[in-house]
Every structure is written in structure tokens, then in C-alpha cells.
Design a protein around this motif. Structure first.
Motif, PDB file in Angstrom:
ATOM      1  N   ILE A  48       0.825  -1.207   0.000  1.00 22.05           N
ATOM      2  CA  ILE A  48       0.000   0.000   0.000  1.00 22.05           C
ATOM      3  C   ILE A  48       0.860   1.259   0.000  1.00 22.05           C
ATOM      4  CG2 ILE A  48      -0.276   0.309   2.494  1.00 22.05           C
ATOM      5  CD1 ILE A  48      -3.095   0.604  -0.103  1.00 22.05           C
ATOM      6  N   MET A  49       2.032   1.193   0.644  1.00 21.93           N
ATOM      7  CA  MET A  49       2.922   2.358   0.612  1.00 21.93           C
ATOM      8  C   MET A  49       3.502   2.558  -0.783  1.00 21.93           C
ATOM      9  SD  MET A  49       4.841   2.475   4.321  1.00 21.93           S
ATOM     10  CE  MET A  49       5.286   0.744   4.431  1.00 21.93           C
ATOM     11  N   LEU A  50       3.783   1.446  -1.466  1.00 21.32           N
ATOM     12  CA  LEU A  50       4.279   1.542  -2.834  1.00 21.32           C
ATOM     13  C   LEU A  50       3.229   2.173  -3.750  1.00 21.32           C
ATOM     14  CD1 LEU A  50       6.366   0.964  -5.037  1.00 21.32           C
ATOM     15  CD2 LEU A  50       5.391  -1.336  -5.231  1.00 21.32           C
ATOM     16  N   THR A  51       1.980   1.771  -3.591  1.00 23.39           N
ATOM     17  CA  THR A  51       0.943   2.327  -4.451  1.00 23.39           C
ATOM     18  C   THR A  51       0.754   3.821  -4.204  1.00 23.39           C
ATOM     19  OG1 THR A  51      -0.825   1.749  -2.883  1.00 23.39           O
ATOM     20  CG2 THR A  51      -0.269   0.129  -4.584  1.00 23.39           C
ATOM     21  N   VAL A  57       3.977   9.648  -8.447  1.00 20.67           N
ATOM     22  CA  VAL A  57       4.951   9.767  -9.541  1.00 20.67           C
ATOM     23  C   VAL A  57       4.299   9.560 -10.909  1.00 20.67           C
ATOM     24  CG1 VAL A  57       6.892   9.152  -8.066  1.00 20.67           C
ATOM     25  CG2 VAL A  57       5.699   7.349  -9.297  1.00 20.67           C
ATOM     26  N   VAL A  58       3.385   8.596 -11.024  1.00 24.61           N
ATOM     27  CA  VAL A  58       2.688   8.393 -12.292  1.00 24.61           C
ATOM     28  C   VAL A  58       1.771   9.582 -12.573  1.00 24.61           C
ATOM     29  CG1 VAL A  58       0.974   6.980 -13.491  1.00 24.61           C
ATOM     30  CG2 VAL A  58       2.828   5.882 -12.227  1.00 24.61           C
ATOM     31  N   PHE A  64       1.183  16.333 -16.218  1.00 20.94           N
ATOM     32  CA  PHE A  64       1.982  17.264 -17.020  1.00 20.94           C
ATOM     33  C   PHE A  64       1.731  17.079 -18.511  1.00 20.94           C
ATOM     34  CE2 PHE A  64       5.837  18.117 -19.508  1.00 20.94           C
ATOM     35  CZ  PHE A  64       5.941  19.485 -19.297  1.00 20.94           C
ATOM     36  N   LEU A  65       1.706  15.828 -18.945  1.00 22.21           N
ATOM     37  CA  LEU A  65       1.562  15.558 -20.372  1.00 22.21           C
ATOM     38  C   LEU A  65       0.151  15.842 -20.884  1.00 22.21           C
ATOM     39  CD1 LEU A  65       3.588  12.238 -20.820  1.00 22.21           C
ATOM     40  CD2 LEU A  65       4.318  14.582 -21.303  1.00 22.21           C
ATOM     41  N   PHE A  66      -0.846  15.513 -20.098  1.00 16.92           N
ATOM     42  CA  PHE A  66      -2.223  15.578 -20.589  1.00 16.92           C
ATOM     43  C   PHE A  66      -3.171  16.343 -19.671  1.00 16.92           C
ATOM     44  CE2 PHE A  66      -0.343  11.482 -21.910  1.00 16.92           C
ATOM     45  CZ  PHE A  66      -0.324  11.680 -23.285  1.00 16.92           C
ATOM     46  N   GLY A  67      -3.150  16.034 -18.385  1.00 16.99           N
ATOM     47  CA  GLY A  67      -4.189  16.497 -17.478  1.00 16.99           C
ATOM     48  C   GLY A  67      -4.330  18.006 -17.384  1.00 16.99           C
ATOM     49  N   PHE A  68      -3.207  18.713 -17.242  1.00 16.07           N
ATOM     50  CA  PHE A  68      -3.258  20.154 -17.069  1.00 16.07           C
ATOM     51  C   PHE A  68      -3.860  20.833 -18.296  1.00 16.07           C
ATOM     52  CE2 PHE A  68      -2.447  23.729 -14.647  1.00 16.07           C
ATOM     53  CZ  PHE A  68      -1.653  24.672 -15.274  1.00 16.07           C
ATOM     54  N   PHE A 132      -4.841   2.571 -14.008  1.00 12.55           N
ATOM     55  CA  PHE A 132      -5.953   3.441 -13.614  1.00 12.55           C
ATOM     56  C   PHE A 132      -5.460   4.769 -13.071  1.00 12.55           C
ATOM     57  CE2 PHE A 132      -5.683   2.198  -9.060  1.00 12.55           C
ATOM     58  CZ  PHE A 132      -6.026   3.396  -8.450  1.00 12.55           C
ATOM     59  N   SER A 133      -4.292   4.787 -12.423  1.00 11.04           N
ATOM     60  CA  SER A 133      -3.756   6.039 -11.895  1.00 11.04           C
ATOM     61  C   SER A 133      -3.435   7.004 -13.027  1.00 11.04           C
ATOM     62  CB  SER A 133      -2.510   5.759 -11.057  1.00 11.04           C
ATOM     63  OG  SER A 133      -1.998   6.947 -10.507  1.00 11.04           O
ATOM     64  N   PHE A 134      -2.835   6.489 -14.092  1.00 15.13           N
ATOM     65  CA  PHE A 134      -2.487   7.324 -15.248  1.00 15.13           C
ATOM     66  C   PHE A 134      -3.746   7.872 -15.915  1.00 15.13           C
ATOM     67  CE2 PHE A 134      -1.116   8.364 -19.509  1.00 15.13           C
ATOM     68  CZ  PHE A 134       0.180   8.836 -19.335  1.00 15.13           C
ATOM     69  N   PHE A 135      -4.731   7.028 -16.118  1.00 13.07           N
ATOM     70  CA  PHE A 135      -5.959   7.432 -16.805  1.00 13.07           C
ATOM     71  C   PHE A 135      -6.779   8.407 -15.960  1.00 13.07           C
ATOM     72  CE2 PHE A 135     -10.422   6.392 -18.155  1.00 13.07           C
ATOM     73  CZ  PHE A 135     -10.335   6.908 -19.433  1.00 13.07           C
TER      74      PHE A 135
END
Length: 463
Positions: A48-51, A57-58, A64-68, A132-135
Motif C-alpha cells: 500500500i505504501m508503494l501504491t 509519480v505516475v 503534465f503531459l495531458f491532465g493540465f 488506472f492512476s495514469f488514466f
């Protein structure tokens, strides 16, 4: 020359304030990590700490690439997604705020995936978190942020064409952040199903308490601290020109927002303490922590536009919303290890409705019209402001639930059909730390490696 100097100082102070608020919001990631780590069983603490780290980070790269650009870009650049030109296109009145505003909004964006991660904890494959984090951070959340927080958003209270002559007031994100994360978590948890052993053969819930109450309390206080950047920091410029006054700025609004935040959370915490005492017969610090966070989630929408007494009302009812939804979740055999869907989704929706009932006209004009005289805006229904604001708030709830459902629901279902969403039963019983990460959060746990490994191999052989 003097005017130029004054403008430069004003911009500098606003930028410093915004960056400081961004740092406070980022500290909430540490709070999420500690809360999550303490709320799961020891055999899953490392996972859970890794996630939580991965969500940050993801989410950074995705946002930066898409969301903003989806949230605040104006679309006039041939390449609006990548590079420094992208910052110059952001929907912010003064371009000098571009980088600091990006950082502040980024800190919000990565919090959304952290909310969802709590709902699917202890049974999810690591690769699914990456997807799912990226999307969620790069597309689903930014679209909602554009609707509500961009000046060109159709729900925005700063739009030139206000929905119901009002727009939806979601000042710091009860809906944009918390309801989005909660509904995404709801679909993830529903599609995955409950953890092994969460309900017995007769459908009765079996307690699966977190392993470390100390971490839960630490995480709660860190989140409380960060919320003072989350809510007051949403006055992204504290020095603004008010008409007919020498008082330049939102100082009063910033202080009041901090007070309403503290009062709503505190009220929800104390109501949850006594409410759960009546229901289960004992005091429970962990329930109080979740109740406290539920109050913060609910007040996040209207924190800048309500009186302190109204914040107490908000916190009182948010506690019962959380308690009621947790009871309903058990009856429906819904398993959310951190109560994220109930807490962030349920209390987030209540916070939006609460704002439509209790927003004060003076504060609405202060927050969204810089205190201009002669401005008339819809405000809280219970304060005589009509149905316009409440109608916009209800619309926001409905469209967020619908949007997140039609995007994240199919995504989780696709991951499920591809068999990359949930871990196997034997891995779940052995624990994600031993089956996936080859490490442990605690030395004492590592000392038991032979026993856990033997159990794991026995289950493998039986299968």
C-alpha cells in the motif's frame, strides 16, 4: 515606475502564497500513505505504501503531459500537451502564475488517485494501479476540473454564462476531487469484489482491522495540516483589488476558510465518536479519524462561502452520512478497506448539497466577484437565496457520478476481463508483500518469512 513595483510585489506575494499552499497539499500525500499503511493488515503494508508513491509519480507525468491541458489549456496551441509553451496557454488571468498554479493543481490531481487506491487495497495487482492512476489523473479528473474550475467551464461560478445564473460552487473540490475519487473507487471495489474472508458463509461481516492505529492517527493529523493548504489555498491570489477600499485582498476569506475547515472536521469527529459509541458500545479512535476526514471532505465545497456556525452543521450531518453509508455498505457486502467510497464519495456529495443550502451571498460575491458592489448572485436556499445555486450543485453531483461511471467503470471492467485487476486467492491470503514485492514493512514480519512462505507454497500446491 512605482505602479510597476507595486504590481511586482503583489504578484510575488501571490505566487509565494500559492506555492506554500501547494507544499501543504503535497504533504497530504504523506498523510494518505500513513493512513493507508495503518489501515491495512501488516502483510500488505509494503504494497500500500508503494501504491501511494506510484500514485504521485505516475500522476505527475500524466498530469503534465495531458491532465493540465484538459483542465486549463485554451486549445489554441498546435501542441498543447507537452513543453513549456503549454504553460503559457493555461486558463489563468496572469501568466506569471503559470508554474506555481500548475504545481498547486498537480498536488490536487495526484490526491484523486490516492483516494481510489484505498477502495481497492489489499487485493489489486500492481499493474492495475499503474493503468488506472495514469488514466484517472491524466483524463477523467481534469475534465471535471475544467467543467468547474476553468473560467470557460460550463459549471464554473466564474463563467461568462452561468448555469442557473449561479454556476456550481465547489471551492476546493468536494466534488471535483473527492467525489471523483470516491466514485472511481466505488466501481473498482464493486468489480473486484470483497477481500477473501471479509464476509462469512452466511454473509455476515468479519472484522478486518488495520494493523497500526498509530499510523492512522498520524496520517489523519497530517491530512488535517494539509487541508489548510487545500481549502484556504484555493484563494489562489490573496492580494486582489477590492473596490472602494484600501484593503487589498482575500485575507478575511482565507482566515474564515481555515476556521470553517477546522470546525466542520472537529464537529464530524466528535459526532462520529459518540455515534459509534451508541452503535457498537465502545470508543474507537479509528472511527473518529474517518469521521474527522469526512467533515473535511464535506466542507471543502463551501468552506469560503459559509459562516462558521454553518460549518458545524455541515460536520454534524457529514458524520451521519458516513455512519449510514458504512452500515449500508456492510448490508450490501461492499468491501472498501479505507471507507474511501463512503467517505470521499458520500461526504463529498453532501458537501455540494450543503453549499447550495447555506452559502452566504456576501461571501459568494467576495470569493467570486472580488467584493464588487451591486452584484447579485444566487446563494444558499435556507438563507433566502433561491433554488439557482442548489440546482447547480445537484447538477454537479449528477454529472460527476455519470462521467466517472462511464469512464472508470469500463476501465476497471476491462482490467478485470484481462485478468490484470485482482490478485489470486492464494496470493491474497499470503499477503501482497510476500507474493509481489519480496519485502516487508516490519522486521518482526520478516522474521516470520519461513512460516508465511510455507503457507504460501502449500496453497500453491493445493491449487
Amino acid at each position: 515606475m512605482e505602479a510597476s513595483w507595486e504590481t511586482s510585489v503583489t504578484d510575488s506575494i501571490n505566487t509565494i502564497y500559492l506555492l506554500f499552499s501547494a507544499y501543504l497539499v503535497f504533504v497530504m500525500q504523506l498523510g494518505f500513505a500513513m493512513l493507508c499503511a495503518g489501515s491495512v493488515r501488516a502483510k500488505n503494508a509494503m504494497n500500500i505504501m508503494l501504491t501511494n508513491v506510484v500514485d504521485a509519480v505516475v500522476g505527475s507525468i500524466s498530469y503534465f503531459l495531458f491532465g493540465f491541458a484538459f483542465a486549463f489549456g485554451d486549445g489554441s496551441n498546435a501542441n498543447p500537451f507537452i513543453g513549456t509553451e503549454f504553460f503559457a496557454l493555461k486558463d489563468v488571468p496572469n501568466s506569471s502564475y503559470d508554474y506555481s498554479y500548475f504545481l498547486y493543481q498537480w498536488a490536487f490531481a495526484i490526491a484523486v488517485a490516492g483516494i481510489t487506491s484505498g477502495s481497492i487495497a489489499e487485493r489489486t495487482q500492481f499493474s492495475a494501479y499503474l493503468v488506472f492512476s495514469f488514466f484517472l489523473t491524466g483524463f477523467v479528473y481534469p475534465v471535471v476540473a475544467h467543467w468547474v474550475w476553468s473560467s470557460s467551464g460550463w459549471l464554473s461560478p466564474s463563467s461568462s454564462s452561468l448555469l442557473f445564473s449561479s454556476g456550481a460552487i465547489d471551492f476546493a473540490g468536494s466534488g471535483v476531487v473527492h467525489l471523483v475519487g470516491g466514485i472511481a473507487g466505488l466501481w473498482g471495489s464493486l468489480i473486484e469484489g470483497p477481500r477473501v474472508g471479509r464476509f462469512d458463509a452466511f454473509g455476515k461481516p468479519v472484522p478486518m482491522r488495520g494493523h497500526n492505529a498509530t499510523l492512522v492517527v498520524l496520517g489523519t493529523f497530517l491530512l488535517w495540516f494539509g487541508w489548510f493548504g487545500f481549502n484556504p489555498g484555493s484563494f489562489d491570489k490573496i492580494l486582489v483589488a477590492y473596490p472602494n477600499t484600501t484593503n487589498q485582498g482575500n485575507w478575511t476569506g482565507v482566515g474564515r476558510t481555515a476556521v470553517t475547515t477546522a470546525l466542520a472536521g472537529s464537529t464530524a469527529g466528535i459526532v462520529t465518536l459518540f455515534g459509534r459509541r451508541l452503535l457498537v458500545g465502545h470508543w474507537d479512535a479509528l472511527d473518529v479519524c474517518n469521521g474527522l476526514l469526512g467533515g473535511f471532505v464535506a466542507i471543502t465545497s463551501g468552506c469560503s462561502v459559509v459562516e462558521p456556525w454553518a460549518a458545524i452543521v455541515c460536520g454534524f450531518f457529514s458524520a451521519w452520512v458516513l455512519i449510514g453509508l458504512n452500515i449500508l455498505a456492510l448490508k450490501l457486502k461492499f468491501d472498501d478497506p479505507l471507507e474511501a467510497a463512503q467517505l470521499h464519495g458520500g461526504c463529498g456529495a453532501w458537501g455540494l448539497i450543503f453549499t447550495g443550502l447555506f452559502a452566504k451571498e456576501e461571501f459568494v460575491i467576495q470569493a467570486f466577484n472580488s467584493g464588487e458592489t451591486g452584484v447579485v448572485r444566487p446563494y444558499g436556499l435556507f438563507l433566502g437565496g433561491g433554488w439557482g445555486l442548489l440546482g447547480a450543485q445537484v447538477v454537479e453531483v449528477l454529472v460527476i457520478v455519470g462521467w466517472v461511471s462511464v469512464t472508470m467503470g469500463p476501465l476497471f471492467y476491462a482490467l478485470h476481463k484481462l485478468r490484470i485487476l485482482r490478485i489470486s486467492i492464494d496470493e491474497e491470503i499470503a499477503g501482497l508483500d510476500i507474493s509481489s514485492h519480496g519485502g516487508y514493512a516490519y522486521t518482526a514480519h520478516q522474521d516470520n518469512t519461513p512460516r508465511f512462505y510455507a503457507d504460501y507454497m502449500r496453497l500453491q500446491n493445493q491449487s
